[in-house]
Design a protein around this motif. Structure first.
Motif, mmCIF file in Angstrom:
data_model
loop_
_atom_site.group_PDB
_atom_site.id
_atom_site.type_symbol
_atom_site.label_atom_id
_atom_site.label_comp_id
_atom_site.label_asym_id
_atom_site.label_seq_id
_atom_site.Cartn_x
_atom_site.Cartn_y
_atom_site.Cartn_z
ATOM 1 N N MET A 1 0.916 -1.200 -0.015
ATOM 2 C CA MET A 1 0.048 -0.136 0.164
ATOM 3 C C MET A 1 0.951 1.122 0.113
ATOM 4 O O MET A 1 1.855 1.244 0.611
ATOM 5 N N GLU A 2 0.497 2.129 -0.901
ATOM 6 C CA GLU A 2 1.275 3.452 -0.876
ATOM 7 C C GLU A 2 0.820 4.297 0.282
ATOM 8 O O GLU A 2 -0.324 4.476 0.944
ATOM 9 N N LYS A 3 2.060 4.992 0.884
ATOM 10 C CA LYS A 3 1.932 6.002 2.000
ATOM 11 C C LYS A 3 1.075 7.116 1.628
ATOM 12 O O LYS A 3 1.306 7.684 0.577
ATOM 13 N N ILE A 4 0.324 7.665 2.409
ATOM 14 C CA ILE A 4 -0.425 8.912 2.026
ATOM 15 C C ILE A 4 0.326 10.026 2.666
ATOM 16 O O ILE A 4 0.764 10.121 3.622
ATOM 17 N N LYS A 5 0.735 11.105 1.920
ATOM 18 C CA LYS A 5 1.432 12.297 2.359
ATOM 19 C C LYS A 5 0.418 13.298 3.109
ATOM 20 O O LYS A 5 -0.596 13.429 2.575
ATOM 21 N N VAL A 6 1.116 13.747 4.208
ATOM 22 C CA VAL A 6 0.310 14.415 5.068
ATOM 23 C C VAL A 6 1.216 15.641 5.345
ATOM 24 O O VAL A 6 2.307 15.679 5.878
ATOM 25 N N GLY A 7 0.544 17.061 4.883
ATOM 26 C CA GLY A 7 1.272 18.306 5.352
ATOM 27 C C GLY A 7 1.115 18.504 6.591
ATOM 28 O O GLY A 7 -0.010 18.803 7.049
ATOM 29 N N VAL A 8 1.913 18.852 7.424
ATOM 30 C CA VAL A 8 1.757 19.489 8.848
ATOM 31 C C VAL A 8 2.304 20.863 8.740
ATOM 32 O O VAL A 8 3.506 21.148 8.734
ATOM 33 N N ASP A 32 1.712 7.792 11.968
ATOM 34 C CA ASP A 32 2.110 6.267 12.084
ATOM 35 C C ASP A 32 3.048 6.405 10.524
ATOM 36 O O ASP A 32 2.479 6.423 9.627
ATOM 37 N N GLY A 33 4.169 6.309 10.828
ATOM 38 C CA GLY A 33 5.204 6.010 9.546
ATOM 39 C C GLY A 33 4.892 5.070 8.644
ATOM 40 O O GLY A 33 5.274 4.976 7.496
ATOM 41 N N GLU A 34 4.185 4.001 9.118
ATOM 42 C CA GLU A 34 3.822 2.742 8.199
ATOM 43 C C GLU A 34 2.731 3.430 7.183
ATOM 44 O O GLU A 34 2.600 2.797 6.103
ATOM 45 N N LEU A 35 1.848 4.238 7.596
ATOM 46 C CA LEU A 35 0.921 4.501 6.993
ATOM 47 C C LEU A 35 0.998 5.929 6.266
ATOM 48 O O LEU A 35 0.345 6.182 4.975
ATOM 49 N N TYR A 36 1.648 6.902 6.623
ATOM 50 C CA TYR A 36 1.837 8.089 6.275
ATOM 51 C C TYR A 36 3.309 8.785 6.154
ATOM 52 O O TYR A 36 4.187 8.170 6.915
ATOM 53 N N THR A 37 3.258 9.641 5.153
ATOM 54 C CA THR A 37 4.797 10.246 4.991
ATOM 55 C C THR A 37 4.577 11.773 5.383
ATOM 56 O O THR A 37 3.690 12.573 4.759
#
Length: 71
Positions: A1-8, A32-37
């Motif tokens: 599964m491709e990680k979702i990019k999340v802007g902080v 969660d580094g397994e799910l999000y960048t």
């Protein structure tokens, strides 16, 4: 599964920008580094947005960050 990019997004134009910086650090560090960048996005005093390396915000104030970004 491709990680979702999340802007902080952190920083900003208000007097609470240091609180925003600390909150942004906490959010980024707890993704969660397994799910999000995580993508650190800094807002300077003028409202401009900058994607910056995490190392820059992990140990600095908003004034320090502003000094290191290109204007």
């Amino acid at each position: 599964m491709e990680k979702i990019k999340v802007g902080v997004i952190f920083g900003g134009m208000s007097s609470e920008k240091e609180v925003s910086l600390n909150s942004g650090r906490n959010v980024y560090d707890n993704l969660d580094g397994e799910l999000y960048t995580g993508v650190p996005v800094f807002m300077n005093n003028e409202g401009r947005l900058w994607i910056i390396p995490w190392q820059l915000i992990s140990q600095n104030t908003t004034a320090d960050i502003t000094d290191h970004i290109a204007v």
